[in-house]
Design a protein around this motif. Structure first.
Motif, PDB file in Angstrom:
ATOM      1  N   HIS A  79       2.586  10.199  -6.733  1.00 34.99           N
ATOM      2  CA  HIS A  79       2.550   9.840  -5.310  1.00 34.99           C
ATOM      3  C   HIS A  79       3.958   9.824  -4.729  1.00 34.99           C
ATOM      4  O   HIS A  79       4.941   9.793  -5.455  1.00 34.99           O
ATOM      5  CB  HIS A  79       1.906   8.462  -5.123  1.00 34.99           C
ATOM      6  CG  HIS A  79       2.771   7.350  -5.608  1.00 34.99           C
ATOM      7  ND1 HIS A  79       2.772   6.964  -6.925  1.00 34.99           N
ATOM      8  CD2 HIS A  79       3.673   6.581  -4.965  1.00 34.99           C
ATOM      9  CE1 HIS A  79       3.645   5.981  -7.066  1.00 34.99           C
ATOM     10  NE2 HIS A  79       4.191   5.731  -5.900  1.00 34.99           N
ATOM     11  N   ILE A  80       4.013   9.851  -3.424  1.00 35.82           N
ATOM     12  CA  ILE A  80       5.269   9.714  -2.698  1.00 35.82           C
ATOM     13  C   ILE A  80       5.174   8.435  -1.896  1.00 35.82           C
ATOM     14  O   ILE A  80       4.301   8.280  -1.058  1.00 35.82           O
ATOM     15  CB  ILE A  80       5.515  10.925  -1.773  1.00 35.82           C
ATOM     16  CG1 ILE A  80       5.614  12.188  -2.588  1.00 35.82           C
ATOM     17  CG2 ILE A  80       6.766  10.704  -0.937  1.00 35.82           C
ATOM     18  CD1 ILE A  80       5.672  13.447  -1.750  1.00 35.82           C
ATOM     19  N   SER A  81       6.053   7.518  -2.165  1.00 34.94           N
ATOM     20  CA  SER A  81       6.007   6.222  -1.486  1.00 34.94           C
ATOM     21  C   SER A  81       6.618   6.329  -0.108  1.00 34.94           C
ATOM     22  O   SER A  81       7.621   7.018   0.084  1.00 34.94           O
ATOM     23  CB  SER A  81       6.760   5.184  -2.308  1.00 34.94           C
ATOM     24  OG  SER A  81       6.726   3.952  -1.667  1.00 34.94           O
ATOM     25  N   ALA A  82       6.010   5.660   0.852  1.00 36.40           N
ATOM     26  CA  ALA A  82       6.542   5.686   2.217  1.00 36.40           C
ATOM     27  C   ALA A  82       7.178   4.370   2.549  1.00 36.40           C
ATOM     28  O   ALA A  82       6.837   3.334   2.111  1.00 36.40           O
ATOM     29  CB  ALA A  82       5.424   5.967   3.205  1.00 36.40           C
TER      30      ALA A  82
ATOM     31  N   LYS B  70       0.831  -1.200   0.000  1.00 38.72           N
ATOM     32  CA  LYS B  70       0.000   0.000   0.000  1.00 38.72           C
ATOM     33  C   LYS B  70       0.868   1.252   0.000  1.00 38.72           C
ATOM     34  O   LYS B  70       1.964   1.274   0.562  1.00 38.72           O
ATOM     35  CB  LYS B  70      -0.903   0.035   1.237  1.00 38.72           C
ATOM     36  CG  LYS B  70      -1.822  -1.144   1.378  1.00 38.72           C
ATOM     37  CD  LYS B  70      -2.996  -1.032   0.444  1.00 38.72           C
ATOM     38  CE  LYS B  70      -4.047  -2.065   0.720  1.00 38.72           C
ATOM     39  NZ  LYS B  70      -3.792  -3.378   0.222  1.00 38.72           N
ATOM     40  N   ILE B  71       0.344   2.269  -0.633  1.00 36.60           N
ATOM     41  CA  ILE B  71       0.979   3.585  -0.642  1.00 36.60           C
ATOM     42  C   ILE B  71      -0.027   4.562  -0.060  1.00 36.60           C
ATOM     43  O   ILE B  71      -1.199   4.563  -0.445  1.00 36.60           O
ATOM     44  CB  ILE B  71       1.371   3.999  -2.066  1.00 36.60           C
ATOM     45  CG1 ILE B  71       2.472   3.076  -2.587  1.00 36.60           C
ATOM     46  CG2 ILE B  71       1.809   5.455  -2.111  1.00 36.60           C
ATOM     47  CD1 ILE B  71       2.809   3.293  -4.028  1.00 36.60           C
ATOM     48  N   THR B  72       0.414   5.375   0.875  1.00 31.08           N
ATOM     49  CA  THR B  72      -0.466   6.374   1.464  1.00 31.08           C
ATOM     50  C   THR B  72      -0.168   7.724   0.840  1.00 31.08           C
ATOM     51  O   THR B  72       0.979   8.080   0.624  1.00 31.08           O
ATOM     52  CB  THR B  72      -0.281   6.466   2.986  1.00 31.08           C
ATOM     53  OG1 THR B  72       1.073   6.783   3.275  1.00 31.08           O
ATOM     54  CG2 THR B  72      -0.648   5.161   3.645  1.00 31.08           C
ATOM     55  N   GLU B  73      -1.223   8.446   0.551  1.00 28.66           N
ATOM     56  CA  GLU B  73      -1.092   9.798   0.024  1.00 28.66           C
ATOM     57  C   GLU B  73      -1.719  10.731   1.046  1.00 28.66           C
ATOM     58  O   GLU B  73      -2.940  10.795   1.171  1.00 28.66           O
ATOM     59  CB  GLU B  73      -1.778   9.898  -1.326  1.00 28.66           C
ATOM     60  CG  GLU B  73      -1.572  11.228  -1.990  1.00 28.66           C
ATOM     61  CD  GLU B  73      -2.204  11.270  -3.366  1.00 28.66           C
ATOM     62  OE1 GLU B  73      -1.884  12.210  -4.101  1.00 28.66           O
ATOM     63  OE2 GLU B  73      -3.006  10.388  -3.697  1.00 28.66           O
ATOM     64  N   LEU B  74      -0.870  11.407   1.804  1.00 25.79           N
ATOM     65  CA  LEU B  74      -1.340  12.309   2.846  1.00 25.79           C
ATOM     66  C   LEU B  74      -1.532  13.682   2.217  1.00 25.79           C
ATOM     67  O   LEU B  74      -0.583  14.387   1.937  1.00 25.79           O
ATOM     68  CB  LEU B  74      -0.337  12.354   3.995  1.00 25.79           C
ATOM     69  CG  LEU B  74       0.007  11.000   4.617  1.00 25.79           C
ATOM     70  CD1 LEU B  74       1.110  11.146   5.647  1.00 25.79           C
ATOM     71  CD2 LEU B  74      -1.209  10.381   5.234  1.00 25.79           C
TER      72      LEU B  74
END
Length: 130
Positions: A127-130, A54-58
């Motif tokens: 997106h920015i991957s965490a 999963k990738i979160t987009e804050l």
């Protein structure tokens, strides 16, 4: 390899919090006022179940009133739980990838309103991957 890590995560860390958040989300969705909070719990449970793919987009640049209330009532304790778990998991080399996922969940638990959870292969291109 990530699927294996997701299965190990679900068995050891994700099953109980995910089930609790799904049940609470279903209860909150029964009311008109708390429907957005129920949907936020569903997003959190989705992330808690299998966080490795999963990738979160804050997206919450400015604090909204719903995120402030959420952080004070639910998100703060959830984040604290996952940050303590991350500190414990950082002790070993094997636990380090799991600790990174705990930090990702802790960040998302503070600002779920306006944020999204994507699968790695379904994520938007910016997106920015965490």
């Amino acid at each position: 390899m990530k699927r294996f890590a997701d299965v190990v995560w679900f068995i050891l860390f994700g099953m109980i919090p995910c089930a609790i958040h799904y049940v609470l989300g279903a209860i909150l969705c029964c009311t008109f006022i708390f429907f957005p909070a129920g949907m936020a719990l569903f997003k959190l449970a989705k992330l808690e179940a299998f966080p490795f793919n999963k990738i979160t987009e804050l997206k919450a640049e400015e604090p909204s009133i719903s995120n402030i209330l959420w952080c004070g009532l639910v998100g703060g304790l959830t984040s604290l739980f996952y940050l303590i778990l991350a500190l414990v998991l950082c002790i070993t080399i094997i636990g380090y990838p799991f600790a990174k996922q705990c930090v990702k969940i802790a960040k998302f638990a503070n600002v779920p309103f306006g944020s999204d959870v994507y699968d790695e292969d379904m994520a938007p291109t910016n997106h920015i991957s965490a």
